[in-house]
Design a protein around this motif. Structure first.
Motif, PDB file in Angstrom:
ATOM      1  N   UNK A  66      12.417   0.503  12.737  1.00 50.93           N
ATOM      2  CA  UNK A  66      11.039   0.672  13.202  1.00 50.93           C
ATOM      3  C   UNK A  66      10.907   1.981  13.969  1.00 50.93           C
ATOM      4  N   UNK A  67       9.782   2.694  13.837  1.00 48.21           N
ATOM      5  CA  UNK A  67       8.589   2.376  13.038  1.00 48.21           C
ATOM      6  C   UNK A  67       8.596   3.026  11.659  1.00 48.21           C
ATOM      7  N   UNK A  68       9.721   3.637  11.274  1.00 53.11           N
ATOM      8  CA  UNK A  68       9.743   4.427  10.051  1.00 53.11           C
ATOM      9  C   UNK A  68       9.471   3.600   8.799  1.00 53.11           C
ATOM     10  N   UNK A  69       9.777   2.295   8.852  1.00 54.58           N
ATOM     11  CA  UNK A  69       9.541   1.469   7.675  1.00 54.58           C
ATOM     12  C   UNK A  69       8.051   1.428   7.328  1.00 54.58           C
ATOM     13  N   UNK A  70       7.187   1.436   8.341  1.00 51.27           N
ATOM     14  CA  UNK A  70       5.750   1.425   8.081  1.00 51.27           C
ATOM     15  C   UNK A  70       5.288   2.771   7.519  1.00 51.27           C
ATOM     16  N   UNK A  71       5.852   3.848   8.035  1.00 43.92           N
ATOM     17  CA  UNK A  71       5.532   5.167   7.494  1.00 43.92           C
ATOM     18  C   UNK A  71       5.978   5.256   6.040  1.00 43.92           C
ATOM     19  N   UNK A  72       7.131   4.681   5.730  1.00 44.35           N
ATOM     20  CA  UNK A  72       7.627   4.700   4.352  1.00 44.35           C
ATOM     21  C   UNK A  72       6.661   4.011   3.405  1.00 44.35           C
ATOM     22  N   UNK A  73       6.076   2.909   3.840  1.00 43.81           N
ATOM     23  CA  UNK A  73       5.120   2.193   2.992  1.00 43.81           C
ATOM     24  C   UNK A  73       3.858   3.026   2.785  1.00 43.81           C
ATOM     25  N   UNK A  74       3.399   3.688   3.843  1.00 45.43           N
ATOM     26  CA  UNK A  74       2.223   4.552   3.718  1.00 45.43           C
ATOM     27  C   UNK A  74       2.510   5.692   2.740  1.00 45.43           C
ATOM     28  N   UNK A  75       3.683   6.306   2.871  1.00 49.00           N
ATOM     29  CA  UNK A  75       4.051   7.403   1.980  1.00 49.00           C
ATOM     30  C   UNK A  75       4.209   6.915   0.541  1.00 49.00           C
ATOM     31  N   UNK A  76       4.724   5.704   0.369  1.00 48.67           N
ATOM     32  CA  UNK A  76       4.875   5.144  -0.976  1.00 48.67           C
ATOM     33  C   UNK A  76       3.519   4.922  -1.628  1.00 48.67           C
ATOM     34  N   UNK A  77       2.579   4.382  -0.859  1.00 52.68           N
ATOM     35  CA  UNK A  77       1.225   4.159  -1.395  1.00 52.68           C
ATOM     36  C   UNK A  77       0.542   5.484  -1.716  1.00 52.68           C
ATOM     37  N   UNK A  78       0.755   6.474  -0.867  1.00 56.04           N
ATOM     38  CA  UNK A  78       0.182   7.799  -1.119  1.00 56.04           C
ATOM     39  C   UNK A  78       0.756   8.406  -2.385  1.00 56.04           C
ATOM     40  N   UNK A  79       2.084   8.324  -2.536  1.00 58.95           N
ATOM     41  CA  UNK A  79       2.728   8.860  -3.740  1.00 58.95           C
ATOM     42  C   UNK A  79       2.253   8.114  -4.977  1.00 58.95           C
ATOM     43  N   UNK A  80       2.112   6.788  -4.864  1.00 57.25           N
ATOM     44  CA  UNK A  80       1.636   6.004  -5.993  1.00 57.25           C
ATOM     45  C   UNK A  80       0.223   6.372  -6.393  1.00 57.25           C
ATOM     46  N   UNK A  81      -0.618   6.621  -5.391  1.00 56.66           N
ATOM     47  CA  UNK A  81      -2.005   6.992  -5.673  1.00 56.66           C
ATOM     48  C   UNK A  81      -2.091   8.352  -6.359  1.00 56.66           C
ATOM     49  N   UNK A  82      -1.352   9.326  -5.825  1.00 49.15           N
ATOM     50  CA  UNK A  82      -1.402  10.682  -6.376  1.00 49.15           C
ATOM     51  C   UNK A  82      -0.792  10.738  -7.778  1.00 49.15           C
ATOM     52  N   UNK A  83       0.411  10.215  -7.920  1.00 49.78           N
ATOM     53  CA  UNK A  83       1.100  10.283  -9.208  1.00 49.78           C
ATOM     54  C   UNK A  83       0.408   9.381 -10.237  1.00 49.78           C
ATOM     55  N   UNK A  84       0.043   8.169  -9.807  1.00 50.23           N
ATOM     56  CA  UNK A  84      -0.658   7.266 -10.724  1.00 50.23           C
ATOM     57  C   UNK A  84      -1.991   7.831 -11.173  1.00 50.23           C
ATOM     58  N   UNK A  85      -2.717   8.453 -10.239  1.00 50.61           N
ATOM     59  CA  UNK A  85      -3.987   9.075 -10.588  1.00 50.61           C
ATOM     60  C   UNK A  85      -3.813  10.210 -11.572  1.00 50.61           C
ATOM     61  N   UNK A  86      -2.759  11.009 -11.367  1.00 52.28           N
ATOM     62  CA  UNK A  86      -2.499  12.124 -12.286  1.00 52.28           C
ATOM     63  C   UNK A  86      -2.146  11.609 -13.678  1.00 52.28           C
ATOM     64  N   UNK A  87      -1.342  10.551 -13.748  1.00 54.60           N
ATOM     65  CA  UNK A  87      -0.982   9.971 -15.052  1.00 54.60           C
ATOM     66  C   UNK A  87      -2.205   9.380 -15.752  1.00 54.60           C
ATOM     67  N   UNK A  88      -3.093   8.800 -14.958  1.00 56.44           N
ATOM     68  CA  UNK A  88      -4.312   8.220 -15.525  1.00 56.44           C
ATOM     69  C   UNK A  88      -5.234   9.300 -16.066  1.00 56.44           C
ATOM     70  N   UNK A  89      -5.381  10.378 -15.308  1.00 60.21           N
ATOM     71  CA  UNK A  89      -6.256  11.470 -15.722  1.00 60.21           C
ATOM     72  C   UNK A  89      -5.737  12.180 -16.964  1.00 60.21           C
TER      73      UNK A  89
END
Length: 253
Positions: free
Chosen positions: A191-214
């Motif tokens: 703690x607290x890095x585990x929560x930051x890791x989840x935020x970064x994972x969601x951010x990476x998923x949004x950016x990369x997933x959005x790019x793959x979708x586009x």
């Protein structure tokens, strides 16, 4: 050549070689196959691969990404895993130098590569893989971390609980493999890095997933493995989490 450059070069080559093995683990373990036998072969024509076909990255380039026998296209996942491992080994060395913390970082990178290969190929994170890394990572953390061990235990508990809650509420999109993986990653980060890791994972998923979708690489509502994004988030938090949190705090001071 300086000592740092020599160690960095050694770790890069070691990462390339181990990355090739990590590909094998990630591809065979989910199928319940041995990671050492039979020897590597072409999945299309069955030709056994010789030593010259197994040189990490360079064999892929030399054959133009195709099987030397039947000329079937080889997945770029293979050289990508090898190169990523080599580069991240150097990155971890840059973070820690030749200290005890180096071991934890190398183990975290190794787990991340294997998980990414398995999840991208089969959308599955094998329990055997997570159990394989549990004891070494727990030992490395207990011996090298500046945080008390209870902090890491709480990180594991928080990581698993939060992701389990997300799985239950969302009703899909992630599975228990992701929950178990993030529990293990939480053990490493604390703690607290585990929560930051989840935020970064969601951010990476949004950016990369959005790019793959586009770009049309994936379709709407098509399942996308989340394990690789959890690995990205954990590595980002591991390497830069403290600096990110300190920077964020200064914005409100």
């Amino acid at each position: 050549m300086t000592m740092d450059a020599a160690v960095g070069a050694y770790l890069f080559v070691l990462g390339l070689v181990l990355g090739s093995f990590y590909n094998v683990v990630g591809l065979r373990l989910p199928r319940g196959e041995s990671v050492v036998y039979p020897p590597s072969s072409c999945g299309s024509c069955g030709m056994s691969l010789r030593a010259r076909h197994l040189v990490p990255v360079f064999s892929y380039i030399a054959t133009c990404g195709r099987c030397a026998g039947c000329r079937t296209k080889i997945s770029p996942l293979y050289p990508a895993g090898e190169l990523a491992t080599g580069l991240m080994f150097i990155w971890v060395y840059g973070l820690h130098g030749y200290t005890e913390g180096l071991l934890t970082g190398l183990l975290l990178v190794s787990l991340s590569v294997m998980v990414t290969v398995a999840d991208l190929k089969y959308m599955l994170i094998p329990n055997k893989l997570l159990l394989l890394f549990l004891a070494p990572l727990a030992a490395a953390v207990s011996l090298t971390s500046e945080l008390p061990i209870w902090n890491h235990a709480l990180g594991a508990l928080a990581g698993g609980a939060v992701l389990l809650l997300i799985v239950i509420v969302s009703g899909g999109g992630m599975g228990m493999g992701d929950v178990k993986l993030f529990t293990l990653l939480g053990l490493v980060l604390g703690l607290p890095l585990v929560f930051l890791a989840l935020i970064m994972a969601c951010l990476a998923g949004t950016v990369i997933g959005g790019a793959l979708l586009l770009t049309g690489r994936i379709q709407r509502k098509q399942p996308v493995p989340f394990g690789p994004f959890l690995a990205i988030g954990a590595l980002a938090a591991y390497g830069y989490g403290t600096a990110i949190i300190e920077w964020y705090i200064t914005l409100f001071m």
